[in-house]
Design a protein around this motif. Structure first.
Motif, mmCIF file in Angstrom:
data_model
loop_
_atom_site.group_PDB
_atom_site.id
_atom_site.type_symbol
_atom_site.label_atom_id
_atom_site.label_comp_id
_atom_site.label_asym_id
_atom_site.label_seq_id
_atom_site.Cartn_x
_atom_site.Cartn_y
_atom_site.Cartn_z
ATOM 1 N N GLN A 192 4.620 -9.427 7.539
ATOM 2 C CA GLN A 192 4.854 -8.663 8.759
ATOM 3 C C GLN A 192 4.546 -7.185 8.545
ATOM 4 O O GLN A 192 4.802 -6.635 7.469
ATOM 5 N N GLY A 193 4.002 -6.545 9.563
ATOM 6 C CA GLY A 193 3.748 -5.112 9.512
ATOM 7 C C GLY A 193 2.406 -4.758 10.104
ATOM 8 O O GLY A 193 1.487 -5.575 10.143
ATOM 9 N N ALA A 194 2.295 -3.516 10.574
ATOM 10 C CA ALA A 194 1.071 -3.050 11.218
ATOM 11 C C ALA A 194 0.157 -2.289 10.255
ATOM 12 O O ALA A 194 -0.955 -1.943 10.618
ATOM 13 N N ASP A 195 0.631 -2.024 9.035
ATOM 14 C CA ASP A 195 -0.118 -1.212 8.074
ATOM 15 C C ASP A 195 -0.300 -2.015 6.782
ATOM 16 O O ASP A 195 0.669 -2.276 6.071
ATOM 17 N N GLU A 197 1.080 -0.384 3.608
ATOM 18 C CA GLU A 197 2.530 -0.460 3.495
ATOM 19 C C GLU A 197 2.954 -1.835 2.983
ATOM 20 O O GLU A 197 3.874 -1.951 2.164
ATOM 21 N N ILE A 198 2.282 -2.889 3.459
ATOM 22 C CA ILE A 198 2.577 -4.225 2.955
ATOM 23 C C ILE A 198 2.271 -4.291 1.461
ATOM 24 O O ILE A 198 3.070 -4.813 0.668
ATOM 25 N N SER A 224 4.915 -2.549 -0.501
ATOM 26 C CA SER A 224 6.136 -3.348 -0.517
ATOM 27 C C SER A 224 6.045 -4.476 -1.545
ATOM 28 O O SER A 224 6.973 -4.716 -2.319
#
Length: 201
Positions: A9-12, A15-16, A19
């Motif tokens: 999940q996520g828009a970037d 960032e994934i 993580s």
């Protein structure tokens, strides 16, 4: 496209990736930032080697090396590279393909000075990828550069960073019965929007 939930999940995508790397830092025994990086030589013959990812920026992945090495020659010539981060403990991987540019400014200086003294001197001593007559000769070169550059050496002009700016990023997680989850982020160029799709395992 299937809905992305949980670890996907996520828009970037950066960032994934950050993580996932943070999770791997807690579970991998050694070098969670180790990545297998692929390049090609002038004849199109591939080369793969392990390097250490040092930063995930807003739009790029950064690592450092000797600019006179074979990998650097291939990176500079092709302007493209691919790599994979694989975490056995998490049963996940991130695959990246993209365009390459050098990082040889203040950021490279800062990273160089954050390394141990022996690593900084080693960067001066090693003629990376070139033939070496013996380990004794390498240690003699380390002693020579230590005498020359002292205990606070500056970054060698032939050593610095590379920034890989992806055109493709794939997030992969192991699934039961080899039915893995794969999501590919793809863009036509660096200014394009990402297109995301689920791939068959």
């Amino acid at each position: 496209m299937s809905e992305r939930t949980g670890i996907f999940q996520g828009a970037d995508p950066f960032e994934i990736a950050r993580s996932w790397l943070a999770e791997a830092t807690e579970t991998e025994i050694n070098d969670p930032n180790a990545m297998a990086m692929a390049t090609v030589d002038a004849d199109g013959m591939p080369n793969v080697r392990m390097v250490l990812l040092k930063d995930i920026e807003a739009d790029a992945f950064v690592f450092y090396t000797n600019y006179e090495s074979q990998k650097a020659s291939e990176l500079d010539s092709a302007g493209k590279a691919g790599f994979v981060l694989h975490w056995k403990s998490l049963r996940r991987q991130v695959r990246v393909r993209g365009l390459v540019e050098r990082e040889e400014g203040p950021q490279a200086d800062a990273y160089y000075h954050s390394r141990s003294l022996k690593s900084r001197l080693g960067a001066w001593a090693s003629k990376q990828s070139r033939p070496l007559s013996s380990r004794t000769s390498l240690m003699a070169e380390v002693a020579k550069v230590t005498a020359t550059h002292g205990t606070n050496p500056q970054r060698p002009p032939f050593w610095g960073g590379y920034r890989i700016k992806p055109l493709e990023i794939e997030f992969w997680a192991d699934g039961a019965y080899r039915l893995h989850d794969r999501f590919q982020w793809r863009r036509e160029n660096l200014s394009s929007d990402w297109v995301i799709q689920r791939l068959n395992p």
